[in-house]
Every structure is written in C-alpha cells, then in structure tokens.
Design an enzyme around this catalytic site. Structure first.
Site, PDB file in Angstrom:
ATOM      1  NE  ARG A   1     -57.907   1.807  62.851  1.00  0.00           N
ATOM      2  CZ  ARG A   1     -59.240   1.753  62.757  1.00  0.00           C
ATOM      3  NH1 ARG A   1     -59.958   2.782  63.159  1.00  0.00           N
ATOM      4  NH2 ARG A   1     -59.844   0.693  62.279  1.00  0.00           N
TER       5      ARG A   1
ATOM      6  CG  ASP B   1     -58.191  -0.049  51.864  1.00  0.00           C
ATOM      7  OD1 ASP B   1     -58.052  -0.460  53.016  1.00  0.00           O
ATOM      8  OD2 ASP B   1     -59.235  -0.209  51.213  1.00  0.00           O
TER       9      ASP B   1
ATOM     10  NE  ARG C   1     -55.213   7.011  59.609  1.00  0.00           N
ATOM     11  CZ  ARG C   1     -56.156   7.877  59.920  1.00  0.00           C
ATOM     12  NH1 ARG C   1     -55.901   9.163  59.938  1.00  0.00           N
ATOM     13  NH2 ARG C   1     -57.371   7.473  60.205  1.00  0.00           N
TER      14      ARG C   1
ATOM     15  NE  ARG D   1     -56.572  -3.903  57.159  1.00  0.00           N
ATOM     16  CZ  ARG D   1     -57.829  -3.541  57.392  1.00  0.00           C
ATOM     17  NH1 ARG D   1     -58.223  -3.231  58.588  1.00  0.00           N
ATOM     18  NH2 ARG D   1     -58.682  -3.463  56.402  1.00  0.00           N
TER      19      ARG D   1
HETATM   20  O1  1CP Z   1     -50.549  -4.149  56.949  1.00  0.00           O
HETATM   21  C1  1CP Z   1     -51.351  -4.442  56.062  1.00  0.00           C
HETATM   22  O2  1CP Z   1     -52.059  -5.484  56.080  1.00  0.00           O
HETATM   23  C2  1CP Z   1     -51.380  -3.607  54.793  1.00  0.00           C
HETATM   24  C3  1CP Z   1     -52.408  -2.645  54.640  1.00  0.00           C
HETATM   25  C4  1CP Z   1     -53.872  -2.994  54.371  1.00  0.00           C
HETATM   26  C5  1CP Z   1     -54.471  -4.062  53.663  1.00  0.00           C
HETATM   27  C6  1CP Z   1     -53.795  -5.285  53.091  1.00  0.00           C
HETATM   28  C7  1CP Z   1     -54.912  -2.129  54.746  1.00  0.00           C
HETATM   29  C8  1CP Z   1     -54.717  -0.896  55.516  1.00  0.00           C
HETATM   30  N1  1CP Z   1     -56.089  -2.591  54.232  1.00  0.00           N
HETATM   31  C9  1CP Z   1     -55.849  -3.790  53.588  1.00  0.00           C
HETATM   32  C10 1CP Z   1     -56.822  -4.639  52.862  1.00  0.00           C
HETATM   33  C11 1CP Z   1     -58.276  -4.383  53.065  1.00  0.00           C
HETATM   34  N2  1CP Z   1     -58.953  -3.205  53.119  1.00  0.00           N
HETATM   35  C12 1CP Z   1     -59.237  -5.430  53.120  1.00  0.00           C
HETATM   36  C13 1CP Z   1     -58.905  -6.891  52.980  1.00  0.00           C
HETATM   37  C14 1CP Z   1     -58.506  -7.487  54.278  1.00  0.00           C
HETATM   38  C15 1CP Z   1     -59.586  -7.519  55.332  1.00  0.00           C
HETATM   39  O3  1CP Z   1     -60.577  -8.266  55.131  1.00  0.00           O
HETATM   40  O4  1CP Z   1     -59.422  -6.838  56.353  1.00  0.00           O
HETATM   41  C16 1CP Z   1     -60.498  -4.842  53.271  1.00  0.00           C
HETATM   42  C17 1CP Z   1     -61.836  -5.558  53.388  1.00  0.00           C
HETATM   43  C18 1CP Z   1     -60.321  -3.433  53.275  1.00  0.00           C
HETATM   44  C19 1CP Z   1     -61.378  -2.413  53.374  1.00  0.00           C
HETATM   45  C20 1CP Z   1     -61.146  -1.569  54.558  1.00  0.00           C
HETATM   46  N3  1CP Z   1     -60.221  -0.575  54.620  1.00  0.00           N
HETATM   47  C21 1CP Z   1     -61.720  -1.716  55.834  1.00  0.00           C
HETATM   48  C22 1CP Z   1     -62.712  -2.779  56.250  1.00  0.00           C
HETATM   49  C23 1CP Z   1     -64.092  -2.243  56.332  1.00  0.00           C
HETATM   50  C24 1CP Z   1     -65.128  -3.341  56.416  1.00  0.00           C
HETATM   51  O5  1CP Z   1     -65.831  -3.523  55.419  1.00  0.00           O
HETATM   52  O6  1CP Z   1     -65.214  -4.007  57.465  1.00  0.00           O
HETATM   53  C25 1CP Z   1     -61.170  -0.711  56.654  1.00  0.00           C
HETATM   54  C26 1CP Z   1     -61.480  -0.408  58.088  1.00  0.00           C
HETATM   55  C27 1CP Z   1     -60.202  -0.010  55.869  1.00  0.00           C
HETATM   56  C28 1CP Z   1     -59.295   1.065  56.310  1.00  0.00           C
HETATM   57  C29 1CP Z   1     -57.904   0.621  56.556  1.00  0.00           C
HETATM   58  N4  1CP Z   1     -57.133  -0.094  55.650  1.00  0.00           N
HETATM   59  C30 1CP Z   1     -55.874  -0.277  56.169  1.00  0.00           C
HETATM   60  C31 1CP Z   1     -55.845   0.343  57.461  1.00  0.00           C
HETATM   61  C32 1CP Z   1     -54.642   0.411  58.356  1.00  0.00           C
HETATM   62  C33 1CP Z   1     -57.110   0.894  57.687  1.00  0.00           C
HETATM   63  C34 1CP Z   1     -57.521   1.705  58.912  1.00  0.00           C
HETATM   64  C35 1CP Z   1     -57.459   3.122  58.496  1.00  0.00           C
HETATM   65  C36 1CP Z   1     -57.039   4.067  59.569  1.00  0.00           C
HETATM   66  O7  1CP Z   1     -55.832   4.302  59.762  1.00  0.00           O
HETATM   67  O8  1CP Z   1     -57.939   4.664  60.171  1.00  0.00           O
END
Ligand code: 1CP
Length: 343
Positions: A27, A72, A36, A23
């Site tokens: 944000r 994602d 965003r 990540r």
């Molecule tokens: O910079 C990076 O790492 C690349 C982008 C990336 C990656 C690799 C994002 C952007 N998401 C992910 C993988 C991801 N998505 C995972 C695996 C890693 C982890 O465990 O965190 C998971 C579980 C998700 C699912 C997801 N997407 C969640 C988690 C929800 C939960 O179950 O707790 C969330 C909050 C998102 C949204 C998201 N994905 C990425 C971002 C920057 C965001 C936030 C969105 C926003 O801008 O509001």
C-alpha cells in the site's frame, strides 16, 4: 541474471550486500494502490496477471535484488476449507475459528495444484518476465503463525485462544499443526517446481512464545517443513519476528538463512547464530521516517556489523509500513547498494 541474492543465501562470495524488503509490494506504493482501486485484495492474489504485475512494481521502482511472489500467507488456509475475508479495518478474518478436534478433522489437505493453480501460474509468469533480472522468492506462513490465525479467527493481541488450546487441548493443537504442516510441504515444493528460486517461511507470531514452548509447540513442525523443502535444493529463509529470546532454538530449525527483526542488535544475532547460516535483516521499518543522513548511519551500521556473518542480506526487521514515503524506500535501497560494496 543478477544472482547476488542467491549467492548470499548460499554463503558464496558477492560483490555487494543484496537487498530486498518484506512487503516491498503493497500500500505504500501509488502504483499498487492504483491496481487495488479496481480489485479487492483476495481477487488480486488470485489473478495471476495482476499478482505478477504488482510483484514486479518494486523491482522496477526500487531496484531491489529479489522479487517476492505477491500473495498472502492465508491463501492456502482458505484452500483447507476455512472462510477467509480481508477487512480494511481488521485485516484477515477467518469467520469460523478452530476451537476443537471436530473443526480440525473437517480441515482438508488441499491438492495444491488443483486448488491453488493461480499461485503457480503467477510464479510461471514471473519467471518469464524476470528472466534476465532478479531471482524470485516464493513463501508461506510457518505452521505456528498459520495456526494462530486459524485458532484466533484473525489477528490477536494476547493469543489467548491459541495458548489455551496449546496448554489445555495439547493433542488437538498438535493435530492442527500436523495438518497445516502436511499442507505446507507440497505447497512450498509446488512453488519451487513452478520456478521459485528461494522460499521464505514467515513466523510472524512465534516470538509470543516462551523459549521452552517455542521448542515444544512450534519448532518441530517448522523444522519438518524446512527439512522436506530443502530436498529441492533451493535456499530456505526462516523469518521469525521478535526472535531475540528464542534465537538459540530458531537456529535449530535448519534454515539456510535466518531473518531477524530489529529488536536484537544484528551483531548479537550473528554471535548466537554462528557461521553456518546467512543472516537477513534487520532495520526497523520506522527508520524509514528518519532524516536521510540518520537513515544512512543506521544502514551503514547494519552493513558493517553484517560483515561478521557467513553472509548478509539486507532487509527490514518486518514489512514496509503503508505510511512510508516511497522516496525513502528508494533511498534505502540506493544506500545499501552504495555502502554495501565488498572490496
Ligand atoms: O511484497 C510482499 O512482501 C509480498 C506480499 C505479502 C506477503 C509476503 C503480503 C501481501 N502478505 C505477506 C505475508 C503475510 N501476510 C504475513 C507475514 C509477514 C508479516 O508478518 O507481515 C502475515 C502475518 C500476513 C497476514 C496479513 N495479510 C496481514 C497482517 C495482519 C495482522 O495480523 O497484523 C495483513 C494486513 C494482510 C493483508 C495484506 N497482505 C499483503 C498486502 C499487501 C496486504 C494489504 C492488503 C491491502 O492491499 O489492503
């Protein structure tokens, strides 16, 4: 190109311990917030120019040794026919969760090139932009982690629907895992052929399973994904959150690099994983709230312990939190680069 990260993945000699952060785009960066503020999250993921732009932000701002595709893990789940939304409050929402055989039958195996063209286009743009800089990591969710979202309809605290399906409707659960795996193999291979130089498989929720259940319900599918993807000859990283209790099984998944969370001492993880894999990790993301000298101590300890592994890639144990001060993240990367030099 700075290939330190790829060399560490392969266990080759490096001048210093490379670092990137899960990540690293997101944000906590004002530059990300600014992009965003004009588009919602899904639109951002599906717009190759913008997705490439936010992928590059942490490379420029932090000086990390690898870029990771901005997308994602749930994007290809949408391509399987599920309706996906991201709510500011609840995160991902899949409005019609999978609860029976009929629902699994309806899932389609996407033609990844036709149905997810923006992912591959983003990778192609990034490879051009990154030419003389750092390698690009592609990624996907592991079958089990994706299945939890598909069954629960979003995130969960107890994963009761997932475990109930595992235990009461075992055949349906395995059928779902098989379909997700059939989607993931071409999806990851497609990313590699478009230019991803390593791939990471995120198993964010595998740690909720008892070791015997991990072995029976999660491991076979992720092992198949890793086995097929490795034929493309790029490093495969397997991240398992809350891995301490299942590390012996995780080792059997066959990845080149295992990424571990902070709940296990990295020295113990190295002992359990042995000398055949590179280790990645494992600073607590909340350590970024420590005063600078305390943060530095923690980083040095992980670097020092990491030297016992075949090779070490510095990372957090999970993603950067939105509340994290950017200056601290910059300081972390600098600290790793300063103290991670190999003599
Ligand atoms: O910079 C990076 O790492 C690349 C982008 C990336 C990656 C690799 C994002 C952007 N998401 C992910 C993988 C991801 N998505 C995972 C695996 C890693 C982890 O465990 O965190 C998971 C579980 C998700 C699912 C997801 N997407 C969640 C988690 C929800 C939960 O179950 O707790 C969330 C909050 C998102 C949204 C998201 N994905 C990425 C971002 C920057 C965001 C936030 C969105 C926003 O801008 O509001």
């Amino acid at each position: 190109m700075n290939d330190t990260f790829l060399r560490a993945c392969r266990g080759e000699a490096v001048d210093y311990t490379p670092v990137w952060l899960m990540r690293q785009a997101g944000r906590y960066l004002p530059e990300y917030q600014s992009v965003r503020s004009h588009v919602d999250f899904l639109t951002l993921c599906k717009n190759p120019k913008l997705a490439a732009e936010v992928t590059l932000q942490p490379v420029d701002i932090l000086g990390v040794d690898a870029a990771i595709l901005f997308s994602d893990i749930l994007i290809p789940v949408e391509a399987m026919g599920m309706r996906l939304e991201f709510s500011e409050k609840d995160g991902p929402v899949l409005s019609e969760p999978i609860r029976n055989r009929g629902a699994v039958e309806k899932l389609v195996i996407p033609d990844v090139e036709d149905d997810l063209p923006f992912v591959f286009e983003t990778i192609r743009i990034l490879r051009k932009e990154l030419q003389q800089r750092v390698p690009l990591i592609g990624f996907a969710g592991a079958p089990f982690t994706l299945a939890t979202y598909m069954i629960e309809g979003g995130t969960s605290r107890t994963f009761v629907n997932t475990k109930r399906m595992m235990f009461q409707n075992t055949a349906v659960f395995h059928y779902l895992m098989e379909k997700v795996t059939d989607m993931l193999v071409p999806y990851l291979i497609g990313q590699i052929r478009a230019g991803a130089q390593a791939v990471q498989i995120f198993d964010s929720w595998a740690g909720i399973l008892a070791p015997a259940d991990y072995k029976k319900f999660a491991l076979p599918s992720v092992r198949r994904v890793i086995h097929e993807v490795k034929k493309e000859k790029v490093p495969v990283i397997y991240f398992v959150n809350d891995c301490a209790g299942i590390l012996k099984e995780v080792k059997n998944a066959g990845a080149d690099v295992v990424s571990v969370d902070w709940r296990i001492d990295i020295a113990d993880a190295i002992k359990k994983l042995g000398k055949k894999v590179t280790i990645q990790g494992n600073l607590d993301p909340c350590a970024l709230f420590l005063p600078r000298e305390k943060l530095e101590e923690k980083v040095k300890e992980i670097l020092w312990k990491g030297e016992a592994a075949k090779s070490h890639i510095f990372n957090l144990g999970h993603g950067v939190l939105p509340q994290t001060p950017v200056e601290q993240v910059i300081a972390l990367v600098d600290t790793v680069h300063t103290f991670g030099k190999r003599g």
